[in-house]
Design a protein around this motif. Structure first.
Motif, short mmCIF file in Angstrom:
data_model
loop_
_atom_site.label_atom_id
_atom_site.label_comp_id
_atom_site.label_asym_id
_atom_site.label_seq_id
_atom_site.Cartn_x
_atom_site.Cartn_y
_atom_site.Cartn_z
N PHE A 26 -26.48 39.74 -9.71
CA PHE A 26 -25.74 40.83 -9.07
C PHE A 26 -25.28 41.77 -10.18
CE2 PHE A 26 -21.35 41.65 -6.91
CZ PHE A 26 -21.73 42.93 -6.54
N TYR A 27 -25.78 43.02 -10.18
CA TYR A 27 -25.51 43.96 -11.26
C TYR A 27 -24.32 44.88 -11.02
CZ TYR A 27 -30.14 42.73 -12.92
OH TYR A 27 -31.23 42.04 -13.36
N GLU A 28 -24.35 45.61 -9.92
CA GLU A 28 -23.30 46.60 -9.68
C GLU A 28 -23.13 46.85 -8.19
OE1 GLU A 28 -24.55 50.25 -11.56
OE2 GLU A 28 -25.84 50.78 -9.88
N LEU A 29 -22.01 47.45 -7.87
CA LEU A 29 -21.69 47.78 -6.48
C LEU A 29 -21.22 49.22 -6.44
CD1 LEU A 29 -21.20 46.41 -3.61
CD2 LEU A 29 -18.84 46.30 -4.32
N THR A 30 -21.75 49.98 -5.49
CA THR A 30 -21.30 51.36 -5.27
C THR A 30 -20.69 51.42 -3.89
OG1 THR A 30 -23.08 52.19 -6.67
CG2 THR A 30 -22.02 53.77 -5.21
N GLU A 31 -19.49 51.93 -3.83
CA GLU A 31 -18.74 51.99 -2.58
C GLU A 31 -19.11 53.23 -1.77
OE1 GLU A 31 -14.55 52.03 -3.27
OE2 GLU A 31 -14.07 52.33 -1.16
N ALA A 32 -19.25 53.04 -0.46
CA ALA A 32 -19.47 54.16 0.46
C ALA A 32 -18.19 54.97 0.55
CB ALA A 32 -19.85 53.65 1.84
N SER A 33 -18.35 56.28 0.59
CA SER A 33 -17.18 57.13 0.79
C SER A 33 -17.60 58.39 1.53
CB SER A 33 -16.49 57.44 -0.53
OG SER A 33 -17.39 58.01 -1.45
N GLY A 34 -18.31 58.20 2.62
CA GLY A 34 -18.78 59.32 3.43
C GLY A 34 -20.24 59.61 3.18
N VAL A 35 -20.60 59.94 1.96
CA VAL A 35 -21.98 60.25 1.60
C VAL A 35 -22.33 59.43 0.38
CG1 VAL A 35 -23.59 62.06 0.92
CG2 VAL A 35 -21.69 62.60 2.44
N PRO A 36 -23.19 58.47 0.45
CA PRO A 36 -23.84 57.96 1.65
C PRO A 36 -22.86 57.17 2.53
CG PRO A 36 -24.39 56.54 -0.18
CD PRO A 36 -23.56 57.68 -0.74
N ASN A 37 -23.35 56.76 3.71
CA ASN A 37 -22.48 56.05 4.65
C ASN A 37 -22.55 54.54 4.46
OD1 ASN A 37 -24.99 55.40 5.76
ND2 ASN A 37 -24.34 55.74 7.87
N PHE A 38 -23.04 54.08 3.32
CA PHE A 38 -23.21 52.64 3.09
C PHE A 38 -22.81 52.25 1.68
CE2 PHE A 38 -27.24 54.87 2.46
CZ PHE A 38 -27.58 54.51 1.17
N HIS A 39 -22.36 50.99 1.54
CA HIS A 39 -22.14 50.40 0.22
C HIS A 39 -23.52 49.99 -0.30
CE1 HIS A 39 -18.01 50.28 1.44
NE2 HIS A 39 -18.17 49.26 2.28
N SER A 40 -23.67 49.92 -1.60
CA SER A 40 -24.96 49.57 -2.18
C SER A 40 -24.74 48.63 -3.36
CB SER A 40 -25.66 50.84 -2.65
OG SER A 40 -26.86 50.55 -3.32
#
Length: 151
Positions: A26-40
């Motif tokens: 597991f490398y990194e996490l990007t939080e959704a905050s409208g654009v895009p509409n998903f966490h990654s």
């Protein structure tokens, strides 16, 4: 806030998948905050690198190939790997690539919320995957905040 709790659940599921499966990282996490509409989440196993997506509204999880270049909005969905069952243990709904490729003309859209109805009108997604995991939304300078896996 419901989105914050889904982020926490998603992060815990990513950590658990990596803990339980020795070849998964597991490398990194990007939080959704409208654009895009998903966490990654960026994750890999012995065979492939994965972009694991989690839509907070509905708790849907999908797997995609890593972006072809940094910041790319292109999503090429793929079948969930064997270790995706961990996400189900956390109450998230893992979707198969064939489900995400379903044309919207074959989907009952009557239960869509206001945000998804607006996306249909403005952006006109063609498939269920494009509707559920999209880059459409109000532009905001805090979009795409990156977070470290341990946070």
């Amino acid at each position: 806030m419901p989105g914050d709790s889904k982020l926490k659940v998603f992060r815990e599921a990513c950590h658990e998948a990596a803990r339980r499966t020795p070849e998964v990282t597991f490398y990194e996490l990007t939080e959704a905050s409208g654009v895009p509409n998903f966490h990654s989440a960026a994750m890999s196993d012995s065979a492939l690198r994965h972009r694991v997506l989690c839509r907070p509204r509905g708790g849907f999880v999908a797997y995609a190939a890593p972006p072809p270049f940094p910041g790319s909005a292109l999503l090429h969905f793929r079948e969930p790997p064997s270790w995706s069952e961990v996400f189900s243990w956390y109450g998230l709904r893992v979707l198969r690539a064939e489900v995400l490729a379903t044309p919207l003309s074959s989907v009952d859209l009557s239960a869509l919320d206001d945000q998804d109805q607006e996306a249909l009108r403005r952006w006109r997604p063609r498939t269920l995957g494009e509707l559920l995991f999209n880059w459409w939304g109000p532009r905001d300078s805090s979009a795409g905040r990156a977070a470290r896996p341990g946070r």
